[in-house]
Scaffold this motif. Sequence first.
Motif, PDB file in Angstrom:
ATOM      1  N   VAL A   1      89.786 -17.295 -32.626  1.00 55.51           N
ATOM      2  CA  VAL A   1      88.320 -17.351 -32.754  1.00 55.51           C
ATOM      3  C   VAL A   1      87.755 -16.053 -33.335  1.00 55.51           C
ATOM      4  O   VAL A   1      86.956 -16.067 -34.266  1.00 55.51           O
ATOM      5  CB  VAL A   1      87.647 -17.673 -31.397  1.00 55.51           C
ATOM      6  N   CYS A   2      88.200 -14.892 -32.787  1.00 52.46           N
ATOM      7  CA  CYS A   2      87.598 -13.629 -33.243  1.00 52.46           C
ATOM      8  C   CYS A   2      88.591 -12.714 -33.955  1.00 52.46           C
ATOM      9  O   CYS A   2      88.220 -11.637 -34.416  1.00 52.46           O
ATOM     10  CB  CYS A   2      86.951 -12.888 -32.077  1.00 52.46           C
TER      11      CYS A   2
ATOM     12  N   HIS B   1      85.283 -16.691 -25.223  1.00 54.97           N
ATOM     13  CA  HIS B   1      84.839 -17.805 -26.087  1.00 54.97           C
ATOM     14  C   HIS B   1      84.614 -19.105 -25.311  1.00 54.97           C
ATOM     15  O   HIS B   1      84.524 -20.168 -25.928  1.00 54.97           O
ATOM     16  CB  HIS B   1      85.863 -18.041 -27.199  1.00 54.97           C
TER      17      HIS B   1
ATOM     18  N   HIS C   1      91.610 -14.618 -22.402  1.00 56.75           N
ATOM     19  CA  HIS C   1      90.664 -14.110 -23.405  1.00 56.75           C
ATOM     20  C   HIS C   1      89.797 -15.252 -23.951  1.00 56.75           C
ATOM     21  O   HIS C   1      88.582 -15.106 -24.071  1.00 56.75           O
ATOM     22  CB  HIS C   1      91.420 -13.424 -24.547  1.00 56.75           C
TER      23      HIS C   1
ATOM     24  N   CYS D   1      93.715 -13.650 -31.935  1.00 54.97           N
ATOM     25  CA  CYS D   1      92.836 -14.660 -31.339  1.00 54.97           C
ATOM     26  C   CYS D   1      92.335 -15.583 -32.452  1.00 54.97           C
ATOM     27  O   CYS D   1      91.838 -15.103 -33.465  1.00 54.97           O
ATOM     28  CB  CYS D   1      91.654 -13.988 -30.648  1.00 54.97           C
TER      29      CYS D   1
ATOM     30  N   VAL E   1      90.981 -10.794 -32.947  1.00 56.50           N
ATOM     31  CA  VAL E   1      91.536  -9.564 -32.353  1.00 56.50           C
ATOM     32  C   VAL E   1      92.986  -9.810 -31.933  1.00 56.50           C
ATOM     33  O   VAL E   1      93.392 -10.949 -31.707  1.00 56.50           O
ATOM     34  CB  VAL E   1      90.724  -9.045 -31.134  1.00 56.50           C
TER      35      VAL E   1
HETATM   36 ZN   LIG Z   1      88.735 -13.847 -29.402  1.00 56.14          ZN
END
Ligand SMILES: [Zn+2]
Length: 248
Positions: free
Chosen positions: A30-31, A48, A43, A28, A33
């Motif tokens: 953004v995070c 997000h 997701h 991902c 994972v």
């Molecule tokens: Zn994420």
Amino acid sequence: MTSPTPSTSGLTTARMLAAAHPQAKLPCPVCAVSLRAKNLDKHLATAHKSQAPALAWVGIDRRMMGASIGALVATIIILGIVLASSDLKSDEARTMVLPFLPVIFIPLVMLLMAASGRFKARISVTGDALRLRRTLGLRERVVRLPASIEIGRMTETRGNAALSTYTDEMHVDDGKEELVGTYLRLGAGRAGMIIGCRQKTGFRHHWDPKGWRAGPAYNGCDIEVKGPILVAIEYMLAERGLLSPRTD
Ligand SMILES: [Zn+2]
């Protein structure tokens, strides 16, 4: 040609790759994972709100520790020479030399700041040049893309990361190395750039091994970044065709 900008999170590239390889696993943007590519949009929307905040490629300058120790040693040597060559019994010499003694605190403060990760380094991309600015912005390393990509385990000599663990260090084996994360080396040898990360980003599971090779365990790194920044750098490399999703 000046793209992508350093604030790029890799969101656009992640969406493009996910559409092309729905069965692949991708990080991902953004995070960081690991996700099945076909689930990326869902997701992003739920976790997000489909937004990727601007991401500055800034991390901890891991070479400032050595620079600070060097500065401390140099200061002690210079002070030693000055003290040895001056006659401190004379009042005149004392008034000349003693005011300079607090100078020793400058590298000591630097050392404490380096140990607690206060010095920052920054990565940016302009055209085909990947730049790492470090040592208070005084030093710059440039790696031209395309460059070789190596991934391996980042180790750390126990007690090296923070002076607060110094007392523990006194009771453990000297120089004992422990695994603390992953490094990504761009470019070969001393001209290369080593980006470390403590967060697992699943690099080996996401990217086709044709684009990278496994490197030996390495102690420390040039810059230590958080997971989403490493992922953004991975997507920047993917955007340039240097990495492609694993499809096996
Ligand atoms: Zn994420």
